[in-house]
Design an enzyme around this catalytic site. Sequence first.
Site, mmCIF file in Angstrom:
data_model
loop_
_atom_site.group_PDB
_atom_site.id
_atom_site.type_symbol
_atom_site.label_atom_id
_atom_site.label_comp_id
_atom_site.label_asym_id
_atom_site.label_seq_id
_atom_site.Cartn_x
_atom_site.Cartn_y
_atom_site.Cartn_z
ATOM 1 C CB SER A 1 -8.187 3.814 2.940
ATOM 2 O OG SER A 1 -7.330 3.088 3.810
ATOM 3 C CE LYS B 1 -3.959 1.998 2.543
ATOM 4 N NZ LYS B 1 -4.890 1.848 3.677
ATOM 5 C CB SER C 1 -8.663 1.074 5.799
ATOM 6 O OG SER C 1 -9.337 2.304 5.704
#
Lengths: 478, 111, 487
Positions: free
Chosen positions: C153, C78, C177
């Site tokens: 997210s 990420k 998330s």
Amino acid sequence: MPWQPVIGLEVHVQLKTKSKIFSPAPTVFGAEPNVQANVVDLALPGVLPFLNDEVVNMAIKFGLGAHATINKRSVFARKHYFYPDLPKGYQISQNKFPIISGGYIDIPVANDKIKRVKLTRAHLEEDAGKSIHYEGENKSGIDLNRAGMPLLEIVSEPELRSASEAVTFLKTLHNLVQYLDICDGNMQEGSFRCDANISIRLSEEHEFGTRVEIKNINSFKFVEQAINYEIERQTDCIKHSEEIVQETRLFDSAQKVTKSMRSKENAHDYRYFAEPDLPPLLIEQETIDKIRHSMPELPWDKKQRFIEQYELSDYDAAILTADKNIAYYFENVCKETKASNKITANWIAGELMGQLNKTGASIKNCPISANYMAEMLDKIADGTISGKIGKTVFEELWLGKQTVAEIISSKGLSQISDPKELEQVIQEIINKFPSQVGEYKSGKDKLFGFFVGQVMQVTKGRANPGLLQEMLKNLLSK
Amino acid sequence: MQDDANNPEKKVISDEEIKKIAQLSMLNLNQDELEMLKTDFGNTLKLFETLEKKDVDSVEVSYESSKISQPRRNDEVLHDNKTQKQQNADTSPYFNKKTGYFDVPPVIETE
Amino acid sequence: MLHKLSLKQLHDGLKNKDFTSKELTGHYLDRIAKHDVNLNSFISVTSEHALAQAQEADKIIQRGEQTGMLTGIPIAQKDIFCTKGIKTTCCSKILAEFTPPYDATVIKKYQENNSIMIGKTNMDEFAMGGSNENSYFGLCANPWDLTRVPGGSSGGSASAVAARLCPGATGTDTGGSIRQPASFCGISGIKPTYGRISRYGMIAFASSLDQAGPMAPSAEDLAIMLQAMAGKDSQDMTSANIEVPNYLSYINESLKGKKVGLPKEFFQDGLDDKIRSKIEDAIEVLKQQGVEFVEISLPNSVLAVPTYYIIGPCEASSNLARYDGVRYGYRTNNPKNLESLYKDSRAEGFGDEVKRRILIGTYALSSGYYDAYYQKAQKIRKVIKEDFDKAFEKVDLILGPTTPSFAYKIGAMTKDPVKMYLGDIFTIPANLAGLPGMSIPVGFSNNMPIGMQLIGKAFAEPEMLNMAHIYQQNTDWHTQIPEKYTT
């Protein structure tokens, strides 16, 4: 009617650790800009603070030295404001739960009295960086070397009642943190600086007046000037029925006045909350005990010991312990010399400290080592040189070029203690001033000093004063 | 969203207040953004209202997850000034290689 | 068909020299090149870096050294984790050109395991959002339906794993998330206990809630990845000083006699019926394995969303204060003064959702409101945690839905942020309590995946992975790949 000033101080003490409070970057003063700011100090994305253990130990040391409570649980908090020298947009400090609570400092006041000044608290925090203005250019530069330097902020109760009391308090504190070896005390470099909160009131019975804060004062002299100016300003305000505004002011050392900061600076809303990146600081009793057992002798204890062990007066002991390095020097000289403690004390408190003051040198790099000082005092004690000549030797020693023996022999400074040699000189003088001898003999005792002076002039002060007295009396009465 | 903005019930924050908050947050907002954020702000505050009824006066906030003190860092320097200078130059477009400062518009010293 | 293999199978294949890491990495790079145009799950593909790492890994395998489970296996990171010398943006304009000079601890740990970093994945700006629509680098699509969001997210990571553009990816979970996008994309994901994985180098959103974790097709994959990521870090004082167990060795334990709580608050009216029925099916599967179920109550969990949307933004407003254009990151053009440098850089550099949260957080912390909001939220947070403590006196794990609905259409929620906030209702409680939570796929409805959540006691990751693994041994939802991406 005299107004009573009410003064409280917030002192920022830079702790003398090797690395910063939350990062392993160095704390050396004077490096090239920004080379001592690492990823944590620069507040790069993703970095986290990591607490330096030594900072905690030093705070504990202070707490013990100031008879304060060491809180076994304290909490770091974020204090928010935007400023280019504050990289994270917040300062990690302690708010509701400081590491140290309470405590006191005893300070000497008039008439040999002691005043006990209570402390509110002392908390740990990080310092901010600095900004400079580019000369002739419309821009500034940010240097973050100082960002993350460990600070202990010590807050006193508003118990000080004059500028001089405030300065005495500061000096006592300054001395304490150096005794504790937690701060280098260098005020020029900003290692020890203070904010002063000042208000005035009619008398002890009245409530405190509106408080004004003067920020960032970095010398004892400025503290005194700033407070005195502020007391006067506030008194004037009241006399003219003007309102005293609660605000932050800065001291302008050139004009010796305090000036209001822009109102915006006063409109801070710090939005404190507990620092989620640092767990509460928990201190075990064991840690406190360990530090307690390794505490250095504190200034007031040392002073008491000097009075007892060296039989010094309160006054001398106070002067000699006001700086732990002077005290250390004194003890080293005492160990080496045959001179009496009183004489040693006089020389160090008088001649040596005078010279240090005059030249701005520090005792740590004093050109006269304790050994040389001891040797010189020995020469006085054993009569090789007189006390007066000692001052000449001292001045030569200060230049740091020759040993005591070298100075005495090369300058021919050794005392004339040989009766034969001295008799010769005295006889010459008696022969030279027959009328004065007559007058003396007819009862004008005062003239004795004249003869002493003449002998000293001829011998360049080297005549052994005791021997001279005795021989002169004898020879004149013949 | 615009509809909500016209709904007086949802306007729980004044222009002045949101401007003050924007100032504290150091965010420059234009009029449109201000309107939009004000509406969202109001809705969010409405969401928070559900907390009002909950009585937690007697609850003590604690921050620790552990009763044992966390290990602290030894006071050691792990740093190289030269490397740091290069790193500053590599990381920051605002690093002035000549002077070593991060350059910014004039920081007005308070008078 | 390398992309259909599990991490364990890939490890065995590499070890047996059925294929090389370079081949494997090349295979995934090809898949990214082919499929990511539509998905936009990667914001940077680090091909050169990956191939160089693969070459190194191959050497290690060639030498026949004892290799870790992840040696030579590509993993996507990420874009919230700082990577030395490789752009790390948090999908914000304010960091669009930022290249960190250091590696996050998570990145270092993957390197130490000789894993390959194949690229950096798309996400909501500063991890704020539940749909990946707040990324400065554009939308990311759900591989099951390109018109729908992948969740957020960690939307890029979920999308990439679901489409098998990588065998596993990292995520971070502040309020759901990891779990919500895992649920939306039909993969597995675990948010470990707060403190289990170091946060150092992970760009902060809300420090007391943020936690990194792995995302992959199966619980077994998660166990392997978590093993690499977990552990005390001397650079993160909030990381837990608790030994890391061997997750794989625990994964096949019998579930007989395990007691699982079903919080009644998680099964109320707001829940989509199809989700409810799939969860009920999963409960049946677990019952057959000897798991007992009891109803429990988490009475204060209904307060979790507003509590979270106070604490999260408060911490965010503080954490994001460092983006000021002074030292790095975006700076407005020709600022006329210092104030403009700050205000314009931040106004131009942050997206709307980030601004919303900064403003809310600043407000809730500001003088006069602190007690009513932040302080109160902290107290309710404690009460929510106490609900869990009480529940765990009676049960081993808690089970429920991950989300109240499936992945929604792109744009469906953008006009109403608060409605989107309410989508986090089941995931937020675990963050507030600092407890581990995971999501695994338990079926489909209209070809859209449905996720089930497990919540455990602090550091109960082994029990959770165990239950999820046994479930997956008896079902095949986790092996489903959207049709377009099977070959």
